[in-house]
Design an enzyme around this catalytic site. Structure first.
Site, short mmCIF file in Angstrom:
data_model
loop_
_atom_site.label_atom_id
_atom_site.label_comp_id
_atom_site.label_asym_id
_atom_site.label_seq_id
_atom_site.Cartn_x
_atom_site.Cartn_y
_atom_site.Cartn_z
N GLU A 1 0.81 -1.22 0.00
CA GLU A 1 0.00 0.00 0.00
C GLU A 1 0.85 1.28 0.00
O GLU A 1 0.87 2.05 0.97
CB GLU A 1 -0.98 -0.02 1.17
CG GLU A 1 -1.92 -1.22 1.08
CD GLU A 1 -3.12 -1.16 2.02
OE1 GLU A 1 -3.08 -0.35 2.97
OE2 GLU A 1 -4.08 -1.91 1.81
N GLU B 1 -4.69 -8.68 -1.51
CA GLU B 1 -5.25 -8.51 -0.17
C GLU B 1 -6.72 -8.16 -0.25
O GLU B 1 -7.13 -7.26 -0.98
CB GLU B 1 -4.51 -7.43 0.62
CG GLU B 1 -5.02 -7.31 2.06
CD GLU B 1 -4.28 -6.26 2.87
OE1 GLU B 1 -3.03 -6.28 2.84
OE2 GLU B 1 -4.95 -5.43 3.51
#
Length: 979
Positions: free
Chosen positions: A243, A337
């Site tokens: 991220e 994810e």
């Protein structure tokens, strides 16, 4: 014996054992059905059903039989194994530190049973992808750690102190046991943060990578892969950073696309030097920033080391995967994810997201694999990293209670089982048509042994009977609302006869091209059109893709900016609009807050001017402050803007908007999507030409090794796709007069869709509710023919754009523009085709002055460390109260007005946030702060919410949240009270 025959026998022999084993794994005492004589001919179809409402998960049901018959059922799923898409590496989840720690707490027998249920292909669900974080995350049984921690102020660029010792006691043993049960498992690893000394924050939390440590971080990956390999855990994939566009309160690091591109080059070179074959995935973040991985793919030096993209599911939707696949069709795609949590209101919602969105839509949108997040968490949704402010709201595949060893198998485990148990690593997705949300959604695969798997889910509200047709055979099946089924079979395709499917509806179309690495497929899907660029030219709407790295050249040069002036819907003192036209890329205009639909930037060219291209640049190496979707308007007087003439998806770096040649004095760029990122422009250029009135058209011929294919849909859309399979960039003409030239990089495709404006239905405005309200309050327009997406459509309040919340063919939800004076204002809708739909009148309310808040105080049941309750009384909408936790039933805020007051209305204003508001709440008042009277309820919360009630005389006001929206904090920027 043919390979097909061998595969069929192996499949049928295995199926008997699977049934018995699965009965144990699912926990349901269902007898395995006996194979019939028909089964030996390959006509038998095994059935595995989930009925969420009955708490039955992936349970074996009676076989169904393919029959040699035709079906005219409009809900017919056609299976065609001659059309093959991506190879599937598998399905799985993450062996986080917390998960491994919890598994290690089990007894040997308990651990063995659990690991078999997770990873054993015959006795469990056969998970075949594992994500293994490199160092600390928010889910750690211990605090922050990396593999090369140093005392504060010290560095170790040679990585002399590198060690994976932290992982030796329980993480590596868990990974090794998983591999022993399923040797086909592939492991992906990536850091949430590199060692703190490599970063500007000198900490695992926050900051970005110092450029002088790029090479050291590349070697960090090398040492990790080598150490894990020596420990018996091979690493198949890595991503440079988890991220990269977020810095949470747990380990994390900002990393721009340009920084990641440089880092990937260093990692790739280091892997080459050390003989490491581990693949590198770019991005590893949410769906809705496709320009980040494409920025890396557009850099040849980084692209050659980058296998594909990792995606997370927390914003955007799976269509972005196909968008990037179409642009760069040789790159792989993974959902790396996805997680459920307390924000999901039921097992049915959780199952729908996991199976319907992540698995079915994820793989239909080219995912080579799907990985969920934590394999296991404890009953408190932890352990959380003790050194950081993690949020206990996520759910693992399993819940393990370390106190007694009890293991619960959650909904996500069962959703994964529908795929992981039956779709083997090395399978290919094969053709099947699907019916979308509210109907039967599905995806089909063919395993390496030739057997086939069809996963179907009824996302509608009623039972549906559908047919499955494969070649000359078909069968029918009825699936209740919310239920899912996996079918497995080894046949029955029969060639040379009349196909069983006679009525198959499929709006998509595949284009297959030759490339040096083999065939590549590009998919047309009308659902992708809202994410592409669109222009209205003459009597046609042309929609086209423009991969990062591609460009369209027009005739003429940049216009002089000598007489230009610039304005914007918002411009902080340090980011004024004029900064974007001063020729200095280092100065920039900034919106100063998260982007909302309706924000705009405008140029006055000084006089009517002809132009055909606009280029706006977010600034040097800036991966963050960009507009995600936009429309372009032009005007001769700065008042009448008409309909949008172009729209697009924006992106990182430079955004080039190519237009039909226009003559106008004013140009306005309008945001049409909300974003947590600000919008900034470092520099903007407008290009003009004296050559005719050119415009983009779909190409009719190409050369220089380019490949062109065309198709016309039943609805009349004309689709053309150009693929560049050569080793370098190639160009082709995209205008009738030859004035516009499209340059396409190696390995990319460009798609053009042309639709006549006359084919659009005439939009009709029917109603506006409510017909009065405050600026920034929500309203709904109903009617028909608006279009399935906003596209070039517009809602006006007088001459002001309304901020759009959602747009469908029959309903538009939007917000009253800020800054409007009180009184009547005309509301109108213009459709995507530029046709006026009609309108109505809206009464903008003036509440008068709010009560003075001098001496007032506020408190709350929960408050973040940054956003105190008093902020909602300070008169500054840029500061706010925030709960610091997800919304839950019973969360409250309370205001003490210091003395008894008389009032009948309150306004809860969330400020610049687009989601942190209570969806439902009760309002109570009290004279003494002890005895409370409920005076009103909110059931349709908004960002700015006016609550009216009978006049009250009281000192205290309490607002109690009555909903659960765990993904959103509750915020109030300003709390005002009116008499």
């Amino acid at each position: 014996m043919s390979s097909y025959g061998l595969g069929r026998r192996q499949f049928l022999a295995t199926a008997v054992g699977v049934a018995a084993a699965w009965t144990q794994v699912s926990g349901n005492a269902v007898a395995a059905p006996q194979l019939t004589q028909a089964a030996s001919r390959g006509n038998s179809v095994r059935v595995w059903l989930t009925d969420v409402s009955a708490d039955e998960w992936v349970v074996s049901r009676s076989d169904v039989l393919f029959k040699a018959r035709r079906t005219a059922n409009p809900l017919t799923i056609k299976i065609d194994d001659s059309v093959r898409y991506q190879k599937v590496q598998g399905f799985g989840a993450a062996m986080t530190d917390s998960s491994a720690w919890l598994i290690d707490k089990l007894s040997t027998a308990e651990r063995t049973e659990l690991m078999k249920k997770l990873f054993d292909p015959a006795k469990g669900i056969g998970l075949s992808l594992l994500r293994s974080p490199m160092g600390a995350t928010d889910f750690n049984a211990s605090g922050n750690y990396s593999y090369n921690d140093m005392p504060a102020g010290q560095t170790d660029p040679k990585l002399s102190d590198f060690s994976i010792q932290h992982d030796v006691p329980y993480i590596i043993p868990a990974l090794r046991e998983a591999l022993s049960l399923n040797p086909s498992i592939k492991i992906m690893a990536n850091p949430w943060s590199p060692p703190g000394w490599m970063k500007t924050s000198d900490s695992m939390i926050g900051g970005t990578l110092k450029s002088e440590y790029t090479s050291a971080l590349a070697n960090y990956f090398v040492k990790f892969i080598q150490a894990y390999g020596e420990a018996g855990v091979p690493i198949s994939y890595i991503s440079p950073q988890n991220e990269p566009m977020g810095t949470p309160t747990w380990p994390g690091m900002f990393l721009s696309a340009y920084q990641e591109s440089e880092l990937i080059q260093e990692i790739g070179k280091a892997f080459e030097a050390n003989g490491i074959s581990t693949k590198i995935l770019a991005w590893d973040h949410n769906w809705d920033v496709p320009s980040y991985p494409e920025t890396i793919f557009s850099d040849p030096a980084a692209s050659k080391y980058t296998a594909g993209t990792g995606w997370h599911i927390y914003s955007g939707d799976p269509n972005y995967q196909t968008l990037v696949h179409n642009d760069y069709p040789s790159k792989e795609t993974y959902i790396t994810e996805a997680t459920g949590g307390v924000w999901q209101d039921s097992n049915q919602t959780a199952f729908s997201e996991a199976l319907g969105t992540w698995i079915i839509k994820g793989t239909r949108n080219w995912a080579n694999g799907v990985m969920l997040w934590n394999i296991a968490l404890d009953p408190d949704r932890g352990p959380l990293n003790s050194d950081t402010a993690g949020i206990p709201m996520l759910r693992g595949l399993l819940t393990i209670d370390p106190a007694d060893g009890r293991v619960s198998y959650n909904v996500d485990y069962h959703a994964l089982a529908h795929a992981s148990r039956f779709v083997k690593p090395g399978a290919h997705r094969i053709y099947s048509n699907t019916f979308g949300e509210g109907s039967i959604e599905n995806v089909a695969f063919q395993n390496p042994d030739g057997s086939k798997v069809l996963i179907a889910y009824n996302s509608g509200s009623a039972a549906k009977t559908f047919s499955v047709a494969d070649g000359t055979h078909s069968f029918d099946y009825t699936l209740n609302a919310g239920d899912a089924v996996t079918f497995t079979y080894s046949g029955p395709t029969r060639s040379g006869r009349t196909p069983a499917a006679t009525k198959v509806s499929d709006p998509t179309h595949d284009f297959t091209f030759k490339s040096p690495s083999g065939p590549v497929t590009v998919t047309y899907d009308p659902a992708l059109l809202p994410y592409q660029n669109a222009i209205r030219t003459g009597n046609k709407l042309v929609t086209y893709s423009l991969p990062v790295g591609a460009s369209i050249q027009t005739t003429g040069g940049a216009l002089s900016r000598g007489k230009w002036t610039a304005t914007a819907s918002a411009q902080p003192d340090w980011g004024v609009a004029a900064n974007a036209i001063d020729g200095d890329i280092s100065t920039r205009w900034s919106l100063g807050h998260g982007t909302t639909s309706g924000d705009w930037f405008q140029i006055d060219l000084g006089s009517p001017t002809s132009f055909n291209k606009i280029v706006f640049d977010t600034g040097v190496n800036n991966s963050f402050d960009y507009v995600t979707r936009y429309q372009i308007y032009v005007s001769n007087d700065g008042v009448d803007w008409g309909s949008a003439i172009a729209s697009g998806s924006g992106g990182i770096g430079k955004v080039a908007v190519t237009l039909p040649t226009r003559t106008a004095q004013y140009i306005r760029i309008v945001s049409t999507a909300a974003s947590g990122f600000w919008w900034a422009i470092g520099d903007i250029d407008v290009y003009g030409s004296s050559r005719g009135a050119g415009s983009i058209t779909a190409p009719t011929a190409v050369s220089n090794g380019l490949q062109l294919k065309t198709w016309t849909s039943k609805e009349g859309e004309q689709v053309a796709v150009v693929f560049n399979g050569t080793a370098g960039s190639r160009s082709f003409k995209v205008s009738a007069d030859g004035s516009y030239t499209y340059t396409l990089p190696s390995g990319t495709s460009a798609m053009f869709t042309t639709k006549k404006l006359s084919s659009f239905p005439t939009p009709v405005f029917s109603s506006l509710t409510p017909d009065q309200g405050m600026p920034r309050s929500k309203f709904t327009i109903r009617g028909s023919g608006f279009g399935d997406a906003q596209g070039l459509g517009t809602v006006y309040f007088g001459s002001s754009y309304a901020e759009i919340d959602s747009w469908s063919d029959t309903s538009i939800s939007a917000y009253v523009p800020r800054g409007l004076p009180s009184g009547k204002v005309a509301v109108s809708v213009k459709g995507a085709g530029g046709v006026h739909a009609g309108g109505s009148s809206f009464d903008v309310m003036d509440l008068g002055p709010a009560l003075s808040r001098t001496g007032w105080t506020a408190k709350a049941s929960d408050a973040s460390q940054w956003d105190a309750p008093g902020n909602m009384l300070d008169g500054n909408s840029d500061t706010r109260y925030s709960s610091g936790t997800g919304q839950y039933d019973g969360l409250w805020i309370q205001v003490d007005m210091g003395q008894t007051q008389t009032f009948s209305r309150i306004v809860l204003d969330v400020g610049g946030s687009v989601s942190d508001y209570a969806r439902s709440a009760d309002i109570h008042v009290s004279a003494d702060g002890t005895d409370w009277t409920k005076v009103s309820s909110v059931t349709d919360g908004q960002r700015v919410h006016l609550v009216s009630f009978p006049t009250q005389t009281a000192r205290y006001i309490k607002v109690v949240n009555t909903g659960n929206v765990a993904r959103s904090w509750w915020s109030v920027a300003e709390f005002n009270v009116y008499d």
